[in-house]
Write a protein that holds these residues in place. Sequence first.
Motif, PDB file in Angstrom:
ATOM      1  N   ILE A  97     -48.531  45.616  72.720  1.00  4.41           N
ATOM      2  CA  ILE A  97     -48.956  45.376  74.097  1.00  4.41           C
ATOM      3  C   ILE A  97     -48.439  46.553  74.910  1.00  4.41           C
ATOM      4  O   ILE A  97     -47.221  46.757  75.028  1.00  4.41           O
ATOM      5  CB  ILE A  97     -48.405  44.030  74.633  1.00  4.41           C
ATOM      6  CG1 ILE A  97     -48.972  42.861  73.806  1.00  4.41           C
ATOM      7  CG2 ILE A  97     -48.796  43.853  76.103  1.00  4.41           C
ATOM      8  CD1 ILE A  97     -48.070  42.334  72.769  1.00  4.41           C
ATOM      9  N   SER A  98     -49.365  47.354  75.433  1.00  6.45           N
ATOM     10  CA  SER A  98     -49.012  48.585  76.149  1.00  6.45           C
ATOM     11  C   SER A  98     -49.338  48.477  77.618  1.00  6.45           C
ATOM     12  O   SER A  98     -50.370  47.913  78.001  1.00  6.45           O
ATOM     13  CB  SER A  98     -49.783  49.777  75.568  1.00  6.45           C
ATOM     14  OG  SER A  98     -49.499  49.922  74.198  1.00  6.45           O
ATOM     15  N   ARG A  99     -48.470  49.029  78.429  1.00  3.48           N
ATOM     16  CA  ARG A  99     -48.695  49.082  79.876  1.00  3.48           C
ATOM     17  C   ARG A  99     -49.680  50.206  80.205  1.00  3.48           C
ATOM     18  O   ARG A  99     -50.034  51.009  79.349  1.00  3.48           O
ATOM     19  CB  ARG A  99     -47.378  49.332  80.610  1.00  3.48           C
ATOM     20  CG  ARG A  99     -46.357  48.254  80.378  1.00  3.48           C
ATOM     21  CD  ARG A  99     -45.114  48.402  81.204  1.00  3.48           C
ATOM     22  NE  ARG A  99     -44.652  49.776  81.373  1.00  3.48           N
ATOM     23  CZ  ARG A  99     -43.537  50.124  81.977  1.00  3.48           C
ATOM     24  NH1 ARG A  99     -42.756  49.206  82.473  1.00  3.48           N
ATOM     25  NH2 ARG A  99     -43.183  51.378  82.085  1.00  3.48           N
ATOM     26  N   GLU A 100     -50.068  50.254  81.474  1.00  5.33           N
ATOM     27  CA  GLU A 100     -50.992  51.299  81.940  1.00  5.33           C
ATOM     28  C   GLU A 100     -50.462  52.697  81.696  1.00  5.33           C
ATOM     29  O   GLU A 100     -51.226  53.621  81.428  1.00  5.33           O
ATOM     30  CB  GLU A 100     -51.252  51.130  83.446  1.00  5.33           C
ATOM     31  CG  GLU A 100     -52.024  49.899  83.807  1.00  5.33           C
ATOM     32  CD  GLU A 100     -52.105  49.679  85.312  1.00  5.33           C
ATOM     33  OE1 GLU A 100     -51.231  50.178  86.064  1.00  5.33           O
ATOM     34  OE2 GLU A 100     -53.055  49.016  85.744  1.00  5.33           O
ATOM     35  N   ASP A 101     -49.140  52.868  81.787  1.00  4.86           N
ATOM     36  CA  ASP A 101     -48.557  54.192  81.600  1.00  4.86           C
ATOM     37  C   ASP A 101     -48.389  54.548  80.123  1.00  4.86           C
ATOM     38  O   ASP A 101     -47.846  55.585  79.782  1.00  4.86           O
ATOM     39  CB  ASP A 101     -47.209  54.304  82.334  1.00  4.86           C
ATOM     40  CG  ASP A 101     -46.146  53.356  81.805  1.00  4.86           C
ATOM     41  OD1 ASP A 101     -46.384  52.642  80.799  1.00  4.86           O
ATOM     42  OD2 ASP A 101     -45.056  53.322  82.413  1.00  4.86           O
ATOM     43  N   GLY A 102     -48.856  53.672  79.223  1.00  7.18           N
ATOM     44  CA  GLY A 102     -48.795  53.929  77.793  1.00  7.18           C
ATOM     45  C   GLY A 102     -47.527  53.424  77.119  1.00  7.18           C
ATOM     46  O   GLY A 102     -47.432  53.429  75.897  1.00  7.18           O
ATOM     47  N   ALA A 103     -46.546  52.999  77.907  1.00  3.12           N
ATOM     48  CA  ALA A 103     -45.295  52.496  77.340  1.00  3.12           C
ATOM     49  C   ALA A 103     -45.516  51.150  76.662  1.00  3.12           C
ATOM     50  O   ALA A 103     -46.287  50.322  77.140  1.00  3.12           O
ATOM     51  CB  ALA A 103     -44.238  52.364  78.435  1.00  3.12           C
ATOM     52  N   GLU A 104     -44.820  50.942  75.552  1.00  2.00           N
ATOM     53  CA  GLU A 104     -44.901  49.658  74.863  1.00  2.00           C
ATOM     54  C   GLU A 104     -44.135  48.611  75.655  1.00  2.00           C
ATOM     55  O   GLU A 104     -42.952  48.762  75.910  1.00  2.00           O
ATOM     56  CB  GLU A 104     -44.304  49.757  73.458  1.00  2.00           C
ATOM     57  CG  GLU A 104     -45.164  50.508  72.484  1.00  2.00           C
ATOM     58  CD  GLU A 104     -44.588  50.514  71.073  1.00  2.00           C
ATOM     59  OE1 GLU A 104     -43.525  49.899  70.828  1.00  2.00           O
ATOM     60  OE2 GLU A 104     -45.204  51.157  70.212  1.00  2.00           O
ATOM     61  N   ALA A 105     -44.829  47.539  76.019  1.00  4.75           N
ATOM     62  CA  ALA A 105     -44.178  46.432  76.718  1.00  4.75           C
ATOM     63  C   ALA A 105     -43.643  45.420  75.718  1.00  4.75           C
ATOM     64  O   ALA A 105     -42.618  44.781  75.957  1.00  4.75           O
ATOM     65  CB  ALA A 105     -45.158  45.765  77.672  1.00  4.75           C
ATOM     66  N   ALA A 106     -44.343  45.259  74.598  1.00  2.00           N
ATOM     67  CA  ALA A 106     -43.920  44.311  73.567  1.00  2.00           C
ATOM     68  C   ALA A 106     -44.666  44.616  72.270  1.00  2.00           C
ATOM     69  O   ALA A 106     -45.730  45.243  72.287  1.00  2.00           O
ATOM     70  CB  ALA A 106     -44.205  42.884  74.002  1.00  2.00           C
ATOM     71  N   VAL A 107     -44.087  44.150  71.170  1.00  2.38           N
ATOM     72  CA  VAL A 107     -44.739  44.232  69.865  1.00  2.38           C
ATOM     73  C   VAL A 107     -44.641  42.846  69.248  1.00  2.38           C
ATOM     74  O   VAL A 107     -43.552  42.277  69.150  1.00  2.38           O
ATOM     75  CB  VAL A 107     -44.094  45.282  68.939  1.00  2.38           C
ATOM     76  CG1 VAL A 107     -44.767  45.275  67.574  1.00  2.38           C
ATOM     77  CG2 VAL A 107     -44.166  46.667  69.573  1.00  2.38           C
ATOM     78  N   ALA A 108     -45.796  42.304  68.872  1.00  6.69           N
ATOM     79  CA  ALA A 108     -45.855  40.970  68.275  1.00  6.69           C
ATOM     80  C   ALA A 108     -46.388  41.066  66.852  1.00  6.69           C
ATOM     81  O   ALA A 108     -47.246  41.904  66.559  1.00  6.69           O
ATOM     82  CB  ALA A 108     -46.756  40.061  69.103  1.00  6.69           C
ATOM     83  N   HIS A 109     -45.864  40.224  65.988  1.00  5.64           N
ATOM     84  CA  HIS A 109     -46.366  40.096  64.622  1.00  5.64           C
ATOM     85  C   HIS A 109     -46.795  38.651  64.426  1.00  5.64           C
ATOM     86  O   HIS A 109     -46.054  37.731  64.788  1.00  5.64           O
ATOM     87  CB  HIS A 109     -45.288  40.465  63.600  1.00  5.64           C
ATOM     88  CG  HIS A 109     -45.031  41.924  63.534  1.00  5.64           C
ATOM     89  ND1 HIS A 109     -44.130  42.554  64.353  1.00  5.64           N
ATOM     90  CD2 HIS A 109     -45.576  42.884  62.764  1.00  5.64           C
ATOM     91  CE1 HIS A 109     -44.121  43.852  64.083  1.00  5.64           C
ATOM     92  NE2 HIS A 109     -44.988  44.082  63.116  1.00  5.64           N
ATOM     93  N   CYS A 110     -47.964  38.486  63.875  1.00  3.65           N
ATOM     94  CA  CYS A 110     -48.515  37.151  63.670  1.00  3.65           C
ATOM     95  C   CYS A 110     -48.911  36.997  62.208  1.00  3.65           C
ATOM     96  O   CYS A 110     -49.685  37.802  61.688  1.00  3.65           O
ATOM     97  CB  CYS A 110     -49.719  36.949  64.573  1.00  3.65           C
ATOM     98  SG  CYS A 110     -50.478  35.334  64.393  1.00  3.65           S
ATOM     99  N   LEU A 111     -48.361  35.981  61.555  1.00  2.00           N
ATOM    100  CA  LEU A 111     -48.761  35.639  60.196  1.00  2.00           C
ATOM    101  C   LEU A 111     -49.789  34.534  60.299  1.00  2.00           C
ATOM    102  O   LEU A 111     -49.524  33.485  60.903  1.00  2.00           O
ATOM    103  CB  LEU A 111     -47.556  35.178  59.373  1.00  2.00           C
ATOM    104  CG  LEU A 111     -47.864  34.746  57.937  1.00  2.00           C
ATOM    105  CD1 LEU A 111     -48.410  35.914  57.108  1.00  2.00           C
ATOM    106  CD2 LEU A 111     -46.615  34.168  57.280  1.00  2.00           C
ATOM    107  N   SER A 112     -50.967  34.776  59.755  1.00  2.00           N
ATOM    108  CA  SER A 112     -52.077  33.840  59.863  1.00  2.00           C
ATOM    109  C   SER A 112     -52.693  33.578  58.500  1.00  2.00           C
ATOM    110  O   SER A 112     -52.377  34.264  57.522  1.00  2.00           O
ATOM    111  CB  SER A 112     -53.161  34.403  60.795  1.00  2.00           C
ATOM    112  OG  SER A 112     -52.651  34.620  62.082  1.00  2.00           O
TER     113      SER A 112
END
Length: 148
Positions: A97-112
Amino acid sequence: MSRIFTKSFEVRWDDTDFNGHLRNTRYLEYAGTARMHHLMSAGWDVRMLRKTGFAPIVLSEQIDYRREVYLAERVEVSCEMVGLSADGSRWRMRHVISREDGAEAAVAHCLSAWLDVETRRIAPPPAGLREAMEAARGDDCAVIGSQR
């Protein structure tokens, strides 16, 4: 080389918490919506999934928060396959999940996994759906086991 799918979102007032930033649950909701849009972009909308008798289910989710996101900002959520079982029945997807300025706001991992709705069991997906998942395979995609 992978084809990374991305979906943009604008943070609405009801997406924020008391501190005025994007609330924690919304990050995962954005990731889930991005996953569904990835499938839809490959021709696998809800009608098609129902027709084939398969549904995606979430087995686990994990998220690391990095930076705040505020009201009216835009974020971009990527979908990249980082794990896939040999039969394609289970997969792990990374969402940045990246902000407008390109910085990473969060990283999520989903096992499905893919649920055969008739048998109510995890099962390998039909061929076309398997290819849609393969198309999102990242360069670092690993073979994962058929169990969690």
